[in-house]
Scaffold this motif. Sequence first.
Motif, PDB file in Angstrom:
ATOM      1  N   LYS A  91       0.844  -1.203   0.000  1.00 11.75           N
ATOM      2  CA  LYS A  91       0.000   0.000   0.000  1.00 11.75           C
ATOM      3  C   LYS A  91       0.879   1.254   0.000  1.00 11.75           C
ATOM      4  CE  LYS A  91      -3.995  -2.007   2.254  1.00 11.75           C
ATOM      5  NZ  LYS A  91      -4.833  -2.092   1.104  1.00 11.75           N
ATOM      6  N   VAL A  92       0.412   2.263  -0.714  1.00  9.67           N
ATOM      7  CA  VAL A  92       1.156   3.520  -0.842  1.00  9.67           C
ATOM      8  C   VAL A  92       1.362   4.153   0.529  1.00  9.67           C
ATOM      9  CG1 VAL A  92       1.105   5.853  -1.801  1.00  9.67           C
ATOM     10  CG2 VAL A  92       0.387   3.925  -3.199  1.00  9.67           C
ATOM     11  N   ASP A  93       0.321   4.142   1.371  1.00  9.82           N
ATOM     12  CA  ASP A  93       0.447   4.753   2.693  1.00  9.82           C
ATOM     13  C   ASP A  93       1.553   4.101   3.518  1.00  9.82           C
ATOM     14  OD1 ASP A  93      -1.618   6.477   2.118  1.00  9.82           O
ATOM     15  OD2 ASP A  93      -3.161   5.206   3.033  1.00  9.82           O
ATOM     16  N   GLU A  94       1.665   2.788   3.419  1.00  9.90           N
ATOM     17  CA  GLU A  94       2.695   2.062   4.161  1.00  9.90           C
ATOM     18  C   GLU A  94       4.089   2.422   3.654  1.00  9.90           C
ATOM     19  OE1 GLU A  94       4.042  -2.537   4.412  1.00  9.90           O
ATOM     20  OE2 GLU A  94       1.883  -2.147   4.609  1.00  9.90           O
ATOM     21  N   ILE A  95       4.246   2.462   2.345  1.00 10.89           N
ATOM     22  CA  ILE A  95       5.546   2.817   1.749  1.00 10.89           C
ATOM     23  C   ILE A  95       5.928   4.238   2.164  1.00 10.89           C
ATOM     24  CG2 ILE A  95       6.760   3.223  -0.426  1.00 10.89           C
ATOM     25  CD1 ILE A  95       4.917   1.034  -1.652  1.00 10.89           C
ATOM     26  N   CYS A  96       4.975   5.149   2.083  1.00  9.23           N
ATOM     27  CA  CYS A  96       5.243   6.549   2.426  1.00  9.23           C
ATOM     28  C   CYS A  96       5.619   6.688   3.901  1.00  9.23           C
ATOM     29  CB  CYS A  96       4.029   7.409   2.116  1.00  9.23           C
ATOM     30  SG  CYS A  96       3.690   7.553   0.361  1.00  9.23           S
ATOM     31  N   ARG A  97       4.938   5.965   4.762  1.00  6.60           N
ATOM     32  CA  ARG A  97       5.238   6.025   6.187  1.00  6.60           C
ATOM     33  C   ARG A  97       6.653   5.498   6.460  1.00  6.60           C
ATOM     34  NH1 ARG A  97       0.606   4.616   7.856  1.00  6.60           N
ATOM     35  NH2 ARG A  97       0.888   2.404   7.423  1.00  6.60           N
ATOM     36  N   ASN A  98       7.029   4.407   5.800  1.00  5.24           N
ATOM     37  CA  ASN A  98       8.364   3.831   6.002  1.00  5.24           C
ATOM     38  C   ASN A  98       9.476   4.769   5.535  1.00  5.24           C
ATOM     39  OD1 ASN A  98       7.267   1.509   7.071  1.00  5.24           O
ATOM     40  ND2 ASN A  98       7.362   0.371   5.153  1.00  5.24           N
ATOM     41  N   LEU A  99       9.234   5.484   4.442  1.00  6.06           N
ATOM     42  CA  LEU A  99      10.255   6.385   3.901  1.00  6.06           C
ATOM     43  C   LEU A  99      10.171   7.802   4.465  1.00  6.06           C
ATOM     44  CD1 LEU A  99      10.211   5.344   0.131  1.00  6.06           C
ATOM     45  CD2 LEU A  99      11.997   4.883   1.799  1.00  6.06           C
ATOM     46  N   GLY A 100       9.033   8.129   5.089  1.00  2.00           N
ATOM     47  CA  GLY A 100       8.853   9.480   5.609  1.00  2.00           C
ATOM     48  C   GLY A 100       8.585  10.491   4.515  1.00  2.00           C
ATOM     49  N   ILE A 101       7.799  10.096   3.513  1.00  2.00           N
ATOM     50  CA  ILE A 101       7.455  10.988   2.403  1.00  2.00           C
ATOM     51  C   ILE A 101       5.945  11.124   2.302  1.00  2.00           C
ATOM     52  CG2 ILE A 101       9.520  10.432   1.076  1.00  2.00           C
ATOM     53  CD1 ILE A 101       7.758   8.556  -0.643  1.00  2.00           C
ATOM     54  N   SER A 102       5.499  12.086   1.538  1.00  2.00           N
ATOM     55  CA  SER A 102       4.064  12.244   1.297  1.00  2.00           C
ATOM     56  C   SER A 102       3.645  11.353   0.128  1.00  2.00           C
ATOM     57  CB  SER A 102       3.730  13.704   0.981  1.00  2.00           C
ATOM     58  OG  SER A 102       4.238  14.044  -0.291  1.00  2.00           O
ATOM     59  N   SER A 103       2.361  11.102   0.047  1.00  3.19           N
ATOM     60  CA  SER A 103       1.873  10.288  -1.071  1.00  3.19           C
ATOM     61  C   SER A 103       2.074  11.026  -2.395  1.00  3.19           C
ATOM     62  CB  SER A 103       0.404   9.908  -0.868  1.00  3.19           C
ATOM     63  OG  SER A 103      -0.395  11.063  -0.760  1.00  3.19           O
ATOM     64  N   GLY A 104       2.020  12.357  -2.364  1.00  3.41           N
ATOM     65  CA  GLY A 104       2.276  13.142  -3.570  1.00  3.41           C
ATOM     66  C   GLY A 104       3.683  12.928  -4.095  1.00  3.41           C
ATOM     67  N   THR A 105       4.646  12.852  -3.174  1.00  6.11           N
ATOM     68  CA  THR A 105       6.025  12.586  -3.565  1.00  6.11           C
ATOM     69  C   THR A 105       6.136  11.214  -4.205  1.00  6.11           C
ATOM     70  OG1 THR A 105       6.896  13.986  -1.816  1.00  6.11           O
ATOM     71  CG2 THR A 105       8.396  12.342  -2.724  1.00  6.11           C
ATOM     72  N   PHE A 106       5.484  10.225  -3.589  1.00  4.73           N
ATOM     73  CA  PHE A 106       5.544   8.877  -4.145  1.00  4.73           C
ATOM     74  C   PHE A 106       4.966   8.846  -5.552  1.00  4.73           C
ATOM     75  CE2 PHE A 106       3.571   4.867  -5.197  1.00  4.73           C
ATOM     76  CZ  PHE A 106       4.654   4.018  -5.103  1.00  4.73           C
ATOM     77  N   TYR A 107       3.805   9.462  -5.747  1.00  9.77           N
ATOM     78  CA  TYR A 107       3.179   9.436  -7.076  1.00  9.77           C
ATOM     79  C   TYR A 107       4.002  10.220  -8.095  1.00  9.77           C
ATOM     80  CZ  TYR A 107      -0.847   7.072  -5.129  1.00  9.77           C
ATOM     81  OH  TYR A 107      -1.658   6.142  -4.534  1.00  9.77           O
ATOM     82  N   SER A 108       4.691  11.253  -7.639  1.00 11.20           N
ATOM     83  CA  SER A 108       5.596  11.987  -8.528  1.00 11.20           C
ATOM     84  C   SER A 108       6.751  11.091  -8.957  1.00 11.20           C
ATOM     85  CB  SER A 108       6.118  13.225  -7.812  1.00 11.20           C
ATOM     86  OG  SER A 108       7.077  13.878  -8.584  1.00 11.20           O
ATOM     87  N   TRP A 109       7.322  10.362  -7.998  1.00 10.99           N
ATOM     88  CA  TRP A 109       8.377   9.410  -8.316  1.00 10.99           C
ATOM     89  C   TRP A 109       7.868   8.369  -9.302  1.00 10.99           C
ATOM     90  CZ3 TRP A 109      10.497   7.804  -2.809  1.00 10.99           C
ATOM     91  CH2 TRP A 109      11.232   8.855  -2.285  1.00 10.99           C
ATOM     92  N   ARG A 110       6.679   7.857  -9.021  1.00  9.76           N
ATOM     93  CA  ARG A 110       6.137   6.795  -9.866  1.00  9.76           C
ATOM     94  C   ARG A 110       5.938   7.274 -11.294  1.00  9.76           C
ATOM     95  NH1 ARG A 110       0.348   4.043  -9.037  1.00  9.76           N
ATOM     96  NH2 ARG A 110      -0.190   5.901 -10.196  1.00  9.76           N
ATOM     97  N   SER A 111       5.422   8.489 -11.458  1.00 14.52           N
ATOM     98  CA  SER A 111       5.200   8.991 -12.817  1.00 14.52           C
ATOM     99  C   SER A 111       6.517   9.226 -13.555  1.00 14.52           C
ATOM    100  CB  SER A 111       4.369  10.267 -12.786  1.00 14.52           C
ATOM    101  OG  SER A 111       5.098  11.322 -12.212  1.00 14.52           O
ATOM    102  N   THR A 112       7.570   9.554 -12.813  1.00 14.20           N
ATOM    103  CA  THR A 112       8.855   9.819 -13.445  1.00 14.20           C
ATOM    104  C   THR A 112       9.676   8.559 -13.674  1.00 14.20           C
ATOM    105  OG1 THR A 112       8.925  11.970 -12.354  1.00 14.20           O
ATOM    106  CG2 THR A 112      10.985  11.152 -13.262  1.00 14.20           C
ATOM    107  N   PHE A 113       9.705   7.669 -12.680  1.00 16.23           N
ATOM    108  CA  PHE A 113      10.643   6.551 -12.705  1.00 16.23           C
ATOM    109  C   PHE A 113      10.003   5.176 -12.875  1.00 16.23           C
ATOM    110  CE2 PHE A 113      12.645   9.790  -9.934  1.00 16.23           C
ATOM    111  CZ  PHE A 113      13.752  10.050 -10.695  1.00 16.23           C
ATOM    112  N   ALA A 114       8.698   5.079 -13.068  1.00 15.63           N
ATOM    113  CA  ALA A 114       8.013   3.779 -13.043  1.00 15.63           C
ATOM    114  C   ALA A 114       8.564   2.779 -14.052  1.00 15.63           C
ATOM    115  CB  ALA A 114       6.520   3.970 -13.253  1.00 15.63           C
TER     116      ALA A 114
END
Length: 87
Positions: free
Chosen positions: A22-45
């Motif tokens: 789950k995105v929330d779990e990944i974000c919590r582990n890394l200490g990032i926002s979900s927006g950051t994760f989705y930005s990463w995903r759109s760039t590096f997927a």
Amino acid sequence: MKKRYSDEQINKAIKEHEAGAKVDEICRNLGISSGTFYSWRSTFASMEVNEAKRLRELEAENNKLKKLLAAKLLEVEAMKDVLSKKW
């Protein structure tokens, strides 16, 4: 600016999400926002780690060249101003 997360960490986070985490779990582990994760995903997927590193290198080089171009354009405009004045 120093980046906080390596390309390997970003790629690992995206792979975890693709594996079903789950995105929330990944974000919590890394200490990032979900927006950051989705930005990463759109760039590096669709990229591997070496491709992501190359992309970052090219972006850094592009920014450096843009700054150099802007400085030269300012210099040219200043010279035009000096040459256009009547003495």
